[in-house]
Design an enzyme around this catalytic site. Structure first.
Site, PDB file in Angstrom:
ATOM      1  N   HIS A  76      -7.882   1.483  -5.422  1.00 26.90           N
ATOM      2  CA  HIS A  76      -8.995   1.299  -4.479  1.00 26.90           C
ATOM      3  C   HIS A  76      -9.685   2.649  -4.283  1.00 26.90           C
ATOM      4  CE1 HIS A  76     -10.071   0.362   0.030  1.00 26.90           C
ATOM      5  NE2 HIS A  76     -11.146   0.554  -0.719  1.00 26.90           N
ATOM      6  N   MET A 133     -12.274  -5.157   3.706  1.00 26.22           N
ATOM      7  CA  MET A 133     -11.553  -4.232   4.577  1.00 26.22           C
ATOM      8  C   MET A 133     -11.478  -4.837   5.977  1.00 26.22           C
ATOM      9  SD  MET A 133     -10.606  -1.746   2.698  1.00 26.22           S
ATOM     10  CE  MET A 133      -9.895  -0.801   4.065  1.00 26.22           C
ATOM     11  N   ASP A 162      -7.436  -5.980   3.143  1.00 22.72           N
ATOM     12  CA  ASP A 162      -6.745  -4.698   3.272  1.00 22.72           C
ATOM     13  C   ASP A 162      -6.975  -4.127   4.665  1.00 22.72           C
ATOM     14  OD1 ASP A 162      -5.707  -2.155   3.070  1.00 22.72           O
ATOM     15  OD2 ASP A 162      -7.057  -1.479   1.494  1.00 22.72           O
ATOM     16  N   SER A 216       0.821  -1.205   0.000  1.00 27.49           N
ATOM     17  CA  SER A 216       0.000   0.000   0.000  1.00 27.49           C
ATOM     18  C   SER A 216       0.855   1.255   0.000  1.00 27.49           C
ATOM     19  CB  SER A 216      -0.925   0.015   1.222  1.00 27.49           C
ATOM     20  OG  SER A 216      -1.631   1.244   1.269  1.00 27.49           O
ATOM     21  N   ASP A 243      -4.574   3.890  -2.708  1.00 27.42           N
ATOM     22  CA  ASP A 243      -5.788   4.277  -2.000  1.00 27.42           C
ATOM     23  C   ASP A 243      -6.198   5.690  -2.389  1.00 27.42           C
ATOM     24  OD1 ASP A 243      -6.419   1.994  -0.358  1.00 27.42           O
ATOM     25  OD2 ASP A 243      -4.613   2.441   0.787  1.00 27.42           O
ATOM     26  N   MET A 252      -8.703   8.590  -1.759  1.00 29.82           N
ATOM     27  CA  MET A 252      -9.621   9.035  -0.711  1.00 29.82           C
ATOM     28  C   MET A 252     -10.088  10.451  -0.999  1.00 29.82           C
ATOM     29  SD  MET A 252      -7.636   7.614   2.660  1.00 29.82           S
ATOM     30  CE  MET A 252      -6.849   6.009   2.671  1.00 29.82           C
ATOM     31  N   HIS A 311      -0.766  -0.999  -4.442  1.00 28.56           N
ATOM     32  CA  HIS A 311      -2.086  -0.604  -3.982  1.00 28.56           C
ATOM     33  C   HIS A 311      -2.160   0.911  -3.828  1.00 28.56           C
ATOM     34  CE1 HIS A 311      -5.956  -1.757  -2.262  1.00 28.56           C
ATOM     35  NE2 HIS A 311      -5.800  -0.764  -1.408  1.00 28.56           N
ATOM     36  N   MET A 326     -11.936   4.882  -2.531  1.00 31.00           N
ATOM     37  CA  MET A 326     -12.678   5.187  -1.306  1.00 31.00           C
ATOM     38  C   MET A 326     -13.310   6.560  -1.497  1.00 31.00           C
ATOM     39  SD  MET A 326     -10.117   3.939   1.699  1.00 31.00           S
ATOM     40  CE  MET A 326      -8.693   2.977   1.249  1.00 31.00           C
TER      41      MET A 326
END
Length: 239
Positions: A76, A147, A185, A18, A45, A47, A43, A78
């Protein structure tokens, strides 16, 4: 470098470090380090400060990173508006795009947009969301991400109940005759990865355990060896 088309084998252990735990000022160097370590994915993320309280990066950073590495980007989302913006991440070069079942008004439609673009389509469940929430799309997705922390920040403690949820997910997949990548994750280290591997997970997102180690390359390799051993024990026990 970078490509939006990739094939993943659900029978193999996949490690997705990540970048949330990496040095944002040195993402290209951190990606090169993970290449040396043998990472299968990176990975990313995304956000938005709305669906989750934190803010990270968006399509421009994905595109820039894609130009610097040939490791497939595991993106990913979010975010609360994946319905409207998912194509931006596809165009930026994501190899995998995973969206939250809790955040997509038209979940099936978003999954089809991802798949029609030739990108691996994933669906994500928060720790408190039941497996039944994705039953209507389980035959459509290539990947399911569980998650094991509440999304938004790195360095959180693993939520142990997700182990049972992973077992339930495996049972659902068998019932429908599908075999998606099962990704986990949150709070993943050598100890928690073993628990999730025994429960049926095949792809492991790890941030602090890898990037916070004195030797991130050695840590990733040790993590893979530990998971492979746990999965081999599981197969041997069934034989």
């Amino acid at each position: 470098m970078g490509a939006s088309t990739v094939e993943l084998d659900s029978s193999k252990t996949l490690i997705s470090p990540s970048l949330l735990s990496a040095d944002f000022a040195r993402l290209a160097e951190e990606a090169a380090l993970m290449k040396e370590a043998g990472a299968d994915l990176l990975h990313c993320d995304v956000m938005d400060g709305h669906f989750v309280p934190n803010l990270t990066f968006g399509p421009p950073v994905i595109e820039a990173l894609c130009a610097q590495t040939d490791i497939p980007l595991d993106v990913h989302l979010m975010i609360s508006n994946a319905d409207e913006t998912v194509e931006r991440y596809i165009k930026a070069g994501a190899a995998i795009v995973s969206v939250h079942a809790e955040a997509c008004t038209h979940l099936h439609r978003v999954i089809q947009i991802i798949k029609d673009a030739g990108v691996i389509a994933g669906v994500v469940l928060n720790p408190a969301s039941p497996i039944a929430m994705i039953e209507d799309v389980i035959e459509d997705v290539d990947l399911v991400m569980l998650m094991s922390v509440n999304p938004g920040f790195g360095g959180q403690t693993f939520i142990a109940r997700v182990v049972d949820k992973c077992v339930q997910l495996r049972e659902m997949c068998r019932a429908y005759g599908v075999d998606p990548i099962i990704e986990v994750d949150g709070g993943i280290n050598r100890e928690t990865a073993v628990e999730m591997a025994r429960a049926g997970a095949t792809c492991f997102v790890s941030g602090n355990a890898i990037f916070g180690a004195d030797d991130p390359v050695a840590e990733l390799r040790e993590l893979r060896a530990t998971i492979d051993a746990a999965r081999a024990e599981k197969v041997s026990a069934r034989a």
